[in-house]
Scaffold this motif. Sequence first.
Motif, PDB file in Angstrom:
ATOM      1  N   LEU A 100     -76.651 -41.323 128.417  1.00  0.00           N
ATOM      2  CA  LEU A 100     -76.816 -42.385 129.325  1.00  0.00           C
ATOM      3  C   LEU A 100     -75.628 -42.267 130.612  1.00  0.00           C
ATOM      4  CD1 LEU A 100     -78.258 -45.177 126.946  1.00  0.00           C
ATOM      5  CD2 LEU A 100     -79.482 -44.049 128.504  1.00  0.00           C
ATOM      6  N   LEU A 101     -74.549 -42.084 129.996  1.00  0.00           N
ATOM      7  CA  LEU A 101     -73.310 -41.922 130.698  1.00  0.00           C
ATOM      8  C   LEU A 101     -73.378 -40.831 131.661  1.00  0.00           C
ATOM      9  CD1 LEU A 101     -70.243 -42.939 128.394  1.00  0.00           C
ATOM     10  CD2 LEU A 101     -71.363 -44.422 130.063  1.00  0.00           C
ATOM     11  N   LEU A 102     -73.734 -40.018 131.377  1.00  0.00           N
ATOM     12  CA  LEU A 102     -74.226 -38.455 132.249  1.00  0.00           C
ATOM     13  C   LEU A 102     -75.147 -38.753 133.208  1.00  0.00           C
ATOM     14  CD1 LEU A 102     -73.858 -35.341 129.880  1.00  0.00           C
ATOM     15  CD2 LEU A 102     -72.154 -36.170 131.662  1.00  0.00           C
ATOM     16  N   SER A 103     -76.183 -39.459 132.770  1.00  0.00           N
ATOM     17  CA  SER A 103     -77.232 -39.688 133.959  1.00  0.00           C
ATOM     18  C   SER A 103     -76.689 -40.806 134.827  1.00  0.00           C
ATOM     19  CB  SER A 103     -78.536 -40.279 133.374  1.00  0.00           C
ATOM     20  OG  SER A 103     -78.420 -41.852 132.728  1.00  0.00           O
ATOM     21  N   ALA A 104     -76.041 -41.936 134.334  1.00  0.00           N
ATOM     22  CA  ALA A 104     -75.165 -42.681 135.174  1.00  0.00           C
ATOM     23  C   ALA A 104     -74.375 -42.116 136.151  1.00  0.00           C
ATOM     24  CB  ALA A 104     -74.437 -43.853 134.634  1.00  0.00           C
ATOM     25  N   LEU A 105     -73.426 -41.138 135.776  1.00  0.00           N
ATOM     26  CA  LEU A 105     -72.625 -40.390 136.770  1.00  0.00           C
ATOM     27  C   LEU A 105     -73.387 -39.474 137.663  1.00  0.00           C
ATOM     28  CD1 LEU A 105     -69.842 -39.295 134.143  1.00  0.00           C
ATOM     29  CD2 LEU A 105     -69.692 -40.877 136.326  1.00  0.00           C
ATOM     30  N   THR A 106     -74.319 -39.045 137.361  1.00  0.00           N
ATOM     31  CA  THR A 106     -75.158 -38.253 138.199  1.00  0.00           C
ATOM     32  C   THR A 106     -76.005 -39.284 139.274  1.00  0.00           C
ATOM     33  OG1 THR A 106     -75.663 -36.579 136.647  1.00  0.00           O
ATOM     34  CG2 THR A 106     -76.941 -36.385 138.621  1.00  0.00           C
ATOM     35  N   SER A 107     -76.343 -40.129 138.711  1.00  0.00           N
ATOM     36  CA  SER A 107     -77.015 -41.172 139.750  1.00  0.00           C
ATOM     37  C   SER A 107     -76.291 -41.792 140.792  1.00  0.00           C
ATOM     38  CB  SER A 107     -77.763 -42.277 138.746  1.00  0.00           C
ATOM     39  OG  SER A 107     -76.930 -43.011 138.279  1.00  0.00           O
ATOM     40  N   ILE A 108     -75.090 -41.901 140.521  1.00  0.00           N
ATOM     41  CA  ILE A 108     -73.943 -42.616 141.459  1.00  0.00           C
ATOM     42  C   ILE A 108     -73.927 -41.464 142.847  1.00  0.00           C
ATOM     43  CG2 ILE A 108     -71.603 -42.969 142.068  1.00  0.00           C
ATOM     44  CD1 ILE A 108     -71.201 -43.918 138.925  1.00  0.00           C
ATOM     45  N   ARG A 109     -74.074 -40.372 142.424  1.00  0.00           N
ATOM     46  CA  ARG A 109     -74.183 -39.369 143.471  1.00  0.00           C
ATOM     47  C   ARG A 109     -75.470 -39.406 144.553  1.00  0.00           C
ATOM     48  NH1 ARG A 109     -71.516 -33.643 143.140  1.00  0.00           N
ATOM     49  NH2 ARG A 109     -69.710 -34.748 144.169  1.00  0.00           N
ATOM     50  N   TRP A 110     -76.467 -39.516 143.738  1.00  0.00           N
ATOM     51  CA  TRP A 110     -77.977 -38.971 144.261  1.00  0.00           C
ATOM     52  C   TRP A 110     -78.606 -40.244 144.378  1.00  0.00           C
ATOM     53  CZ3 TRP A 110     -77.384 -34.646 146.290  1.00  0.00           C
ATOM     54  CH2 TRP A 110     -76.598 -33.793 145.697  1.00  0.00           C
ATOM     55  N   CYS A 111     -78.488 -41.437 143.787  1.00  0.00           N
ATOM     56  CA  CYS A 111     -79.345 -42.583 144.161  1.00  0.00           C
ATOM     57  C   CYS A 111     -78.607 -43.607 144.960  1.00  0.00           C
ATOM     58  CB  CYS A 111     -79.756 -43.123 142.588  1.00  0.00           C
ATOM     59  SG  CYS A 111     -80.891 -44.817 142.591  1.00  0.00           S
ATOM     60  N   PRO A 112     -79.167 -44.096 146.014  1.00  0.00           N
ATOM     61  CA  PRO A 112     -78.579 -45.134 146.841  1.00  0.00           C
ATOM     62  C   PRO A 112     -78.254 -46.384 146.098  1.00  0.00           C
ATOM     63  CG  PRO A 112     -80.087 -43.908 148.146  1.00  0.00           C
ATOM     64  CD  PRO A 112     -80.362 -43.483 146.578  1.00  0.00           C
ATOM     65  N   ALA A 113     -79.553 -46.909 145.425  1.00  0.00           N
ATOM     66  CA  ALA A 113     -79.190 -48.278 144.577  1.00  0.00           C
ATOM     67  C   ALA A 113     -78.249 -48.208 143.538  1.00  0.00           C
ATOM     68  CB  ALA A 113     -80.571 -48.547 144.291  1.00  0.00           C
TER      69      ALA A 113
END
Length: 162
Positions: A100-113
């Motif tokens: 969950l932390l890895l997906s959150a870190l990745t999403s900070i870069r690629w997901c605007p929301a």
Amino acid sequence: MVARLANEALALNAAIAELDALIENRFRQHQHAEIILSMPGFGPLLGAEFLAATGGDLTQFIADRLAGVAGLAPAPRDSGRLSGNLRRPRRYDRRLLRVLLLSALTSIRWCPACKIYYDRKRAGGTRHAQAVIALARRRLNVLWAMLRDRTEYQAMPPAAAG
């Protein structure tokens, strides 16, 4: 000796690539694979790790229980007259927390929301680690609801995210 070591390294890389392909193929056969892959920050390997950590069947969880198993739900550490002290629970699934932390870190870069949510937390005075944990908890709630309703991720316009 250098050539032998290089050949061994190449053989290991090929074996790892083959294993990754097997994991991805097996993951894509799961009923929830497309839903998990639709969420930014989850790829086939992280999705497979998520399913492995949760047992593949999320009917036994509610969102808060899943967050507690992942170590994202705070546990009270009250004593005497002190109340409101919260900490990470002593028992939690470290593999699930890692996913969950890895997906959150990745999403900070690629997901605007997700970037907007993270930036808002940081502007509010939280440290980076706390902001990532808050984002991971929020994404876990969204993922759980997507799996419950069997719907894929739908990105909100950045102006409406919040």
